[in-house]
Design an enzyme around this catalytic site. Structure first.
Site, short mmCIF file in Angstrom:
data_model
loop_
_atom_site.label_atom_id
_atom_site.label_comp_id
_atom_site.label_asym_id
_atom_site.label_seq_id
_atom_site.Cartn_x
_atom_site.Cartn_y
_atom_site.Cartn_z
N TYR A 82 40.07 -0.01 -36.04
CA TYR A 82 40.26 1.31 -35.40
C TYR A 82 39.69 2.45 -36.24
O TYR A 82 40.03 3.61 -36.04
CB TYR A 82 41.75 1.56 -35.16
N HIS A 125 41.56 8.66 -33.36
CA HIS A 125 42.79 8.75 -34.15
C HIS A 125 42.48 8.76 -35.65
O HIS A 125 43.30 9.19 -36.46
CB HIS A 125 43.71 7.57 -33.82
N ASN A 140 52.71 10.44 -34.80
CA ASN A 140 53.53 9.45 -35.52
C ASN A 140 53.19 9.34 -37.00
O ASN A 140 54.04 9.01 -37.82
CB ASN A 140 53.43 8.08 -34.86
N ASN A 161 50.88 4.91 -38.06
CA ASN A 161 52.30 5.13 -37.76
C ASN A 161 53.24 4.79 -38.91
O ASN A 161 54.42 5.14 -38.87
CB ASN A 161 52.72 4.33 -36.51
#
Length: 197
Positions: A17, A22, A124, A71
């Protein structure tokens, strides 16, 4: 005692990712290093917070890209900050901590300085850091956040937002973060330096 070093930590996700919206904080911090390359070495693997992490430790800034999933990044951020304090014999007031993170509430590439206690707006990663670093335990600590806008999907439901932030960045999005976001982060860092000096 004058402040000589700043710890600047980007929040994001590791591979697969890494190239997603993000992780815009990681990408933007990488672009900041390139802008400051006369004084800021290239990112390389080093150990901070008892983990291997991409780091660029210059004479003024220590740039770190959080190696954990977004997170649950708080425990590592806290360990890295405390570790640098211990290694260099610094008091909390002598090593400002700046988080660089993505922001769904701002247009792509828009950079803003946020107070440490500002609302996490459902982020988060910030929630995790807040749970791991309590300002009340470190009198005189200088902490702030720099948010990097990534825009927002039309839908507000959880799955739409999740799909949006975890999709790969386009070439245009990357160039916007590099050409617009990175210079604005440099300006924000200078503004924080002036405020804290």
């Amino acid at each position: 005692m004058p402040i000589s070093r700043f710890l600047v930590v980007s929040l994001g996700n590791p591979s697969p990712y890494l190239d997603t919206l993000h992780s815009a904080g990681h990408f933007a911090l990488g672009a900041v290093q390139q802008l400051l390359s006369y004084d800021q070495p290239p990112f390389a693997s080093e150990r901070f917070g008892k983990k291997a992490v991409l780091a660029s430790a210059g004479p003024r800034y220590i740039f770190l890209q959080s190696p954990t999933m977004m997170n649950v990044s708080g425990p590592w951020v806290a360990a890295a900050w405390r570790g640098v304090l211990a290694d260099r014999g610094l008091a909390p007031s002598e090593l400002p901590l700046v988080l660089v993170h993505d922001d769904l509430e701002e247009d792509l590439g828009v950079v803003k300085i946020k107070q440490w206690k500002s609302s996490h707006r459902g982020h988060n990663g910030i929630k995790s850091v807040n749970a791991s670093l309590n300002m009340g335990q470190y009198p005189g600590a200088l902490w702030a956040r720099i948010s990097v806008g990534i825009g927002r999907p039309e839908g507000r439901d959880k799955s739409t937002v999740s799909d949006y932030v975890l999709r790969k960045m386009t070439r245009w999005e990357k160039s916007t973060l590099q050409e617009q976001g990175a210079p604005a982060i440099v300006e924000a860092l200078m503004e924080l330096e002036q405020k804290w000096s």
